[in-house]
Design an enzyme around this catalytic site. Structure first.
Site, PDB file in Angstrom:
ATOM      1  N   ALA A 121       5.540  37.688  29.424  1.00 23.92           N
ATOM      2  CA  ALA A 121       6.024  38.746  28.577  1.00 23.92           C
ATOM      3  C   ALA A 121       6.903  38.032  27.492  1.00 23.92           C
ATOM      4  CB  ALA A 121       7.163  39.669  29.238  1.00 23.92           C
ATOM      5  N   LYS A 123      26.080  22.623  30.332  1.00 24.47           N
ATOM      6  CA  LYS A 123      25.297  21.487  31.338  1.00 24.47           C
ATOM      7  C   LYS A 123      26.234  20.778  32.302  1.00 24.47           C
ATOM      8  CE  LYS A 123      21.650  21.056  28.123  1.00 24.47           C
ATOM      9  NZ  LYS A 123      21.374  20.459  26.792  1.00 24.47           N
ATOM     10  N   GLY A 177      12.774  19.585  24.017  1.00 25.80           N
ATOM     11  CA  GLY A 177      11.551  19.975  23.466  1.00 25.80           C
ATOM     12  C   GLY A 177      10.756  20.819  24.432  1.00 25.80           C
TER      13      GLY A 177
HETATM   14  P1  NDP Z   1      12.725  30.199  22.212  1.00 27.70           P
HETATM   15  O1  NDP Z   1      13.270  31.006  21.217  1.00 27.70           O
HETATM   16  O2  NDP Z   1      11.764  29.250  21.612  1.00 27.70           O
HETATM   17  O3  NDP Z   1      11.754  31.246  23.244  1.00 27.70           O
HETATM   18  C1  NDP Z   1      12.275  32.306  23.471  1.00 27.70           C
HETATM   19  C2  NDP Z   1      11.071  33.346  23.639  1.00 27.70           C
HETATM   20  O4  NDP Z   1      11.432  34.459  24.509  1.00 27.70           O
HETATM   21  C3  NDP Z   1      10.793  33.970  22.232  1.00 27.70           C
HETATM   22  O5  NDP Z   1       9.269  33.778  22.182  1.00 27.70           O
HETATM   23  C4  NDP Z   1      11.320  35.181  22.135  1.00 27.70           C
HETATM   24  O6  NDP Z   1      10.799  35.913  21.264  1.00 27.70           O
HETATM   25  C5  NDP Z   1      11.077  35.626  23.584  1.00 27.70           C
HETATM   26  N1  NDP Z   1      12.109  36.802  23.731  1.00 27.70           N
HETATM   27  C6  NDP Z   1      13.255  37.076  23.489  1.00 27.70           C
HETATM   28  N2  NDP Z   1      13.833  38.038  24.021  1.00 27.70           N
HETATM   29  C7  NDP Z   1      12.717  38.599  24.742  1.00 27.70           C
HETATM   30  C8  NDP Z   1      12.686  40.123  25.554  1.00 27.70           C
HETATM   31  N3  NDP Z   1      13.765  40.629  25.179  1.00 27.70           N
HETATM   32  N4  NDP Z   1      11.589  39.933  26.002  1.00 27.70           N
HETATM   33  C9  NDP Z   1      10.389  39.259  26.020  1.00 27.70           C
HETATM   34  N5  NDP Z   1      10.544  38.040  25.451  1.00 27.70           N
HETATM   35  C10 NDP Z   1      11.693  37.951  24.515  1.00 27.70           C
HETATM   36  O7  NDP Z   1      13.617  29.500  23.326  1.00 27.70           O
HETATM   37  P2  NDP Z   1      13.393  28.145  23.938  1.00 27.70           P
HETATM   38  O8  NDP Z   1      12.187  28.270  24.553  1.00 27.70           O
HETATM   39  O9  NDP Z   1      13.842  27.013  23.115  1.00 27.70           O
HETATM   40  O10 NDP Z   1      14.567  28.291  25.061  1.00 27.70           O
HETATM   41  C11 NDP Z   1      14.226  29.213  26.166  1.00 27.70           C
HETATM   42  C12 NDP Z   1      15.361  28.887  27.280  1.00 27.70           C
HETATM   43  O11 NDP Z   1      15.447  27.383  27.481  1.00 27.70           O
HETATM   44  C13 NDP Z   1      16.803  28.824  26.728  1.00 27.70           C
HETATM   45  O12 NDP Z   1      17.725  29.543  27.883  1.00 27.70           O
HETATM   46  C14 NDP Z   1      17.122  27.369  26.363  1.00 27.70           C
HETATM   47  O13 NDP Z   1      18.679  27.441  26.190  1.00 27.70           O
HETATM   48  C15 NDP Z   1      16.364  26.745  27.335  1.00 27.70           C
HETATM   49  N6  NDP Z   1      15.973  25.333  26.872  1.00 27.70           N
HETATM   50  C16 NDP Z   1      15.488  25.035  25.844  1.00 27.70           C
HETATM   51  C17 NDP Z   1      15.016  24.013  25.649  1.00 27.70           C
HETATM   52  C18 NDP Z   1      14.443  23.357  24.311  1.00 27.70           C
HETATM   53  O14 NDP Z   1      14.301  22.405  24.104  1.00 27.70           O
HETATM   54  N7  NDP Z   1      14.129  24.336  23.426  1.00 27.70           N
HETATM   55  C19 NDP Z   1      15.333  22.724  26.584  1.00 27.70           C
HETATM   56  C20 NDP Z   1      15.992  23.080  27.931  1.00 27.70           C
HETATM   57  C21 NDP Z   1      16.235  24.547  28.104  1.00 27.70           C
HETATM   58  P3  NDP Z   1      10.954  35.886  19.605  1.00 27.70           P
HETATM   59  O15 NDP Z   1      10.730  34.536  19.069  1.00 27.70           O
HETATM   60  O16 NDP Z   1      10.364  36.909  19.215  1.00 27.70           O
HETATM   61  O17 NDP Z   1      12.616  36.272  19.643  1.00 27.70           O
HETATM   62  N1  HSE Z   2      19.612  22.637  22.246  1.00 25.67           N
HETATM   63  C1  HSE Z   2      19.554  21.837  23.741  1.00 25.67           C
HETATM   64  C2  HSE Z   2      19.649  20.379  23.038  1.00 25.67           C
HETATM   65  C3  HSE Z   2      18.141  21.759  24.064  1.00 25.67           C
HETATM   66  O1  HSE Z   2      19.676  20.024  21.988  1.00 25.67           O
HETATM   67  O2  HSE Z   2      19.871  19.578  24.058  1.00 25.67           O
HETATM   68  C4  HSE Z   2      18.055  21.333  25.439  1.00 25.67           C
HETATM   69  O3  HSE Z   2      18.976  21.877  26.628  1.00 25.67           O
END
Ligand code: NDP
Ligand code: HSE
Length: 437
Positions: free
Chosen positions: A43, A205, A302
């Protein structure tokens, strides 16, 4: 061959990385688990992007609830982020008897207690390795590898964005405003980067690690949180002259007065390995009574580094899906009835060494007044640095490093020093950690 059907919600940075790693390493993952892990539905708000990414091999929907309610899905992977919709989705998945894997530290830190209770009642797994320190398997280390120990403290660089910013500030003399855009562009920052720079993400964290280390519920609301936005270049420079680096540390300690739970900029001796962790890398030091200090280092953010942890959780689910809850490692490492509500120490009650910078008139007797205030409060000085005033200036910076003292004594000293007529403006205070014993 046994199969595990997976539904992924959110195909952004981490979701995309997870899909890629699961696909690329499918054969190796099956060799290890004896289970074929199939992504059967994803999704994402951006359906076209999700279709392109999965190449038509997977059902795609714009409605995450469809994944949660899909009777064929065994495990729901929540990678949307936030803590309102994601909480609803995760609780609904659990009620539907689905196992859950998430990278969402905000969700676990704020709603983990409720989520774990629901998961226990429904006999499902909730796995969250990726929520802390990205690709570093620190949850597994704390819950399993160090299980023989009484954990005394955990401290670490657990936010990649701020570590990247601090590294650029030190190496290139840039300000935090200069660097934040680049951290966002590189995909390190949270959707709202305030969470990174104000220390909130690190506090999420740290909350999770303290719960697992000491066997207590999540206590995010009581964490002391101070970010890097007020940090000045001059303090990074003076710290370096004294042999220290400034890092945003999350620190939790189990003391006989209560649990310290705090995130703030911290001076660390440059001789410590942690002081030399640069860029978006993370490092966590865990002190166990049997093993002593142990250090865990790796990419903290990442796509694929985080996916590494998400996929490892899926592999655990694949292995443990038929186990009873008694055979599984408890969510918070301790048996649920043994999770105790430990008191969190207010920041006034913590013990720390300090870096102090004050601006004083270049007159005889000023230092004596300052040291008397510190001495009267039993704060002993470890080192001092007095800078020459610039040409035409009548004031100079004085930097003092103290030994460990009670924070409330330091607050009293700071108020008294700021009230001296020879002192200009506010005194800068940065806490220091030794990280050795
Ligand atoms: P992103 O914003 O890159 O990805 C989230 C995705 O979910 C996007 O594609 C977004 O679409 C989609 N989305 C948002 N709302 C909905 C919805 N209601 N239904 C379906 N899809 C939806 O975030 P990240 O991948 O960076 O982060 C995801 C999670 O992982 C977060 O909790 C973050 O804290 C955690 N995390 C991230 C890290 C990182 O390095 N980035 C590392 C560790 C944890 P759209 O873009 O259109 O909003
Ligand atoms: N925003 C977070 C960071 C992503 O910079 O560490 C990883 O949890």
């Amino acid at each position: 061959m046994k199969t595990l059907n997976v539904g992924i919600m959110g195909l952004g940075t981490v979701g995309g990385g997870t899909y890629t790693v699961l696909t690329r390493n499918a054969a190796e993952i099956t060799r290890r688990t004896g289970v074929q892990i199939n992504v059967i539905q994803v999704a994402d708000r951006n359906i076209d992007h999700a279709k392109t990414m999965t190449g038509g091999s997977v059902a795609v929907t714009g409605d995450a609830l469809e994944v949660v309610n899909n009777p064929k899905v065994d495990v729901v992977v929540e990678l949307i982020g936030g803590y309102t919709l994601s909480r609803e989705l995760v609780l609904k998945a659990i009620a539907n008897k689905k196992h859950v894997v998430t990278a969402n530290k905000a969700l676990i830190a704020l709603h983990g207690n409720e989520i774990f209770a629901a998961a226990k009642a429904n006999n499902v797994i909730v796995a969250f390795e990726a929520a802390v320190a990205g690709g570093i398997p620190i949850i597994k280390a704390l819950r399993e590898g160090l299980g023989a120990n009484r954990i005394e403290w955990v401290a670490g660089i657990i936010n990649g964005t701020t570590n990247f910013i601090l590294t650029e500030m030190r190496e290139k003399g840039l300000t935090y405003q200069d660097v934040i855009g680049e951290a966002q562009r590189l995909g390190y920052a949270e959707a709202d980067p305030t969470f990174d720079v104000e220390g909130i993400d690190a506090a999420h964290k740290l909350t999770i690690m303290s719960a697992i280390a000491f066997g207590m519920p999540m206590k995010f609301e009581q964490a002391y949180t101070e970010g890097i936005t007020k940090l000045q270049q001059v303090d990074i420079k003076y710290a370096e002259e004294l042999g220290y680096r400034v890092k945003l540390l999350g620190i939790t300690k189990c003391t006989n007065k209560g649990v310290e739970l705090r995130v703030h900029p911290t001076l660390i001796s440059e001789k410590r390995l942690v002081a030399n962790v640069n860029g978006a890398m993370n490092a966590v030091v865990v002190k166990g009574d049997a093993v002593g200090p142990t250090l865990y280092y790796g990419a903290g953010a990442g796509a694929e580094p985080t996916a590494s942890a998400v996929v490892a959780d899926l592999m655990d689910v694949a292995r443990l899906i038929d186990a009873t809850s008694a055979q599984r490692v408890p969510y918070l490492a301790f048996q649920p009835e043994q999770v105790h509500d430990l008191a969190i120490l207010p920041i006034d009650e913590i013990q720390s060494a300090y870096y102090l910078r004050l601006r004083a008139s270049d007159k005889p007797g000023v230092l004596a007044n300052v040291t008397k205030i510190l001495g009267d409060l039993s704060i002993s000085i470890d080192a001092m640095l007095q800078k020459e005033p610039d040409d035409n200036e009548t004031e100079a910076d004085i930097v003092i490093l103290t030994h460990i003292t009670l924070e409330k004594n330091m607050n009293a000293a700071i108020s008294a020093i700021e009230a001296l007529p020879e002192i200009t403006g506010k005194l800068v205070r940065i806490r220091m950690e030794e990280l050795g014993k």
